[in-house]
Design a protein around this motif. Structure first.
Motif, PDB file in Angstrom:
ATOM      1  N   LEU A  73       0.852  -1.189   0.000  1.00  0.00           N
ATOM      2  CA  LEU A  73       0.000   0.000   0.000  1.00  0.00           C
ATOM      3  C   LEU A  73       0.886   1.236   0.000  1.00  0.00           C
ATOM      4  N   ILE A  74       0.558   2.171  -0.850  1.00  0.00           N
ATOM      5  CA  ILE A  74       1.242   3.461  -0.867  1.00  0.00           C
ATOM      6  C   ILE A  74       0.148   4.512  -0.769  1.00  0.00           C
ATOM      7  N   LEU A  83      -4.986   7.054   5.036  1.00  0.00           N
ATOM      8  CA  LEU A  83      -4.239   6.466   6.143  1.00  0.00           C
ATOM      9  C   LEU A  83      -5.099   5.488   6.941  1.00  0.00           C
ATOM     10  N   ARG A  84      -6.361   5.856   7.182  1.00  0.00           N
ATOM     11  CA  ARG A  84      -7.251   4.956   7.926  1.00  0.00           C
ATOM     12  C   ARG A  84      -7.565   3.704   7.117  1.00  0.00           C
ATOM     13  N   ALA A  85      -7.766   3.863   5.818  1.00  0.00           N
ATOM     14  CA  ALA A  85      -8.029   2.697   4.954  1.00  0.00           C
ATOM     15  C   ALA A  85      -6.830   1.778   4.928  1.00  0.00           C
ATOM     16  N   ALA A  86      -5.623   2.338   4.847  1.00  0.00           N
ATOM     17  CA  ALA A  86      -4.403   1.526   4.836  1.00  0.00           C
ATOM     18  C   ALA A  86      -4.242   0.790   6.159  1.00  0.00           C
ATOM     19  N   ALA A  87      -4.521   1.453   7.265  1.00  0.00           N
ATOM     20  CA  ALA A  87      -4.427   0.795   8.575  1.00  0.00           C
ATOM     21  C   ALA A  87      -5.413  -0.361   8.669  1.00  0.00           C
ATOM     22  N   TYR A  88      -6.625  -0.143   8.200  1.00  0.00           N
ATOM     23  CA  TYR A  88      -7.636  -1.201   8.225  1.00  0.00           C
ATOM     24  C   TYR A  88      -7.181  -2.393   7.375  1.00  0.00           C
ATOM     25  N   LEU A  89      -6.741  -2.137   6.164  1.00  0.00           N
ATOM     26  CA  LEU A  89      -6.313  -3.224   5.285  1.00  0.00           C
ATOM     27  C   LEU A  89      -5.104  -3.970   5.844  1.00  0.00           C
ATOM     28  N   THR A  90      -4.182  -3.235   6.453  1.00  0.00           N
ATOM     29  CA  THR A  90      -3.016  -3.870   7.054  1.00  0.00           C
ATOM     30  C   THR A  90      -3.439  -4.847   8.149  1.00  0.00           C
ATOM     31  N   GLN A  91      -4.395  -4.465   8.981  1.00  0.00           N
ATOM     32  CA  GLN A  91      -4.890  -5.361  10.022  1.00  0.00           C
ATOM     33  C   GLN A  91      -5.653  -6.533   9.424  1.00  0.00           C
ATOM     34  N   ALA A  92      -6.436  -6.273   8.398  1.00  0.00           N
ATOM     35  CA  ALA A  92      -7.232  -7.341   7.776  1.00  0.00           C
ATOM     36  C   ALA A  92      -6.341  -8.379   7.079  1.00  0.00           C
ATOM     37  N   TRP A  93      -5.202  -7.954   6.546  1.00  0.00           N
ATOM     38  CA  TRP A  93      -4.286  -8.861   5.853  1.00  0.00           C
ATOM     39  C   TRP A  93      -3.409  -9.644   6.827  1.00  0.00           C
ATOM     40  N   ALA A  94      -3.312  -9.186   8.077  1.00  0.00           N
ATOM     41  CA  ALA A  94      -2.417  -9.832   9.048  1.00  0.00           C
ATOM     42  C   ALA A  94      -2.845 -11.248   9.380  1.00  0.00           C
TER      43      ALA A  94
END
Length: 94
Positions: A73-74, A83-94
């Motif tokens: 994600l960039i 930034l909030r969307a990236a944080a959400y996706l990062t948690q969902a992909w973990a």
């Protein structure tokens, strides 16, 4: 859904004449007949010039790559929604 550069995509190439990413807002090639210069003008007409009052609010720009980058994600640091969307996706992909 907008496929930004369908001809090179179909040909499994990054571009035909010039890098599309270098053809927007003030960076356009002098050769306005190049496929990517024409396509950049069409995209700007559809989405609005970046940063202008006419520009759309959010663009999700998906890229293909031959690099082994995994999910990447960039986002722009000034855009709280991104930034909030990236944080959400990062948690969902973990």
């Amino acid at each position: 859904t907008l496929i930004a550069n369908p001809r090179p995509f179909s040909a499994t190439r990054r571009f035909i004449d010039a890098d599309l990413n270098r053809q927007f807002a003030g960076r356009r090639s002098e050769d306005t007949q190049q496929l990517e210069a024409v396509r950049a003008a069409e995209i700007e007409a559809q989405l609005g010039p970046k940063g202008s009052a006419q520009a759309c609010d959010v663009v999700v720009d998906l890229h293909t790559t031959t690099s082994n980058m995994g999910c990447t994600l960039i986002v722009n640091s000034y855009c709280q929604l991104a930034l909030r969307a990236a944080a959400y996706l990062t948690q969902a992909w973990a």
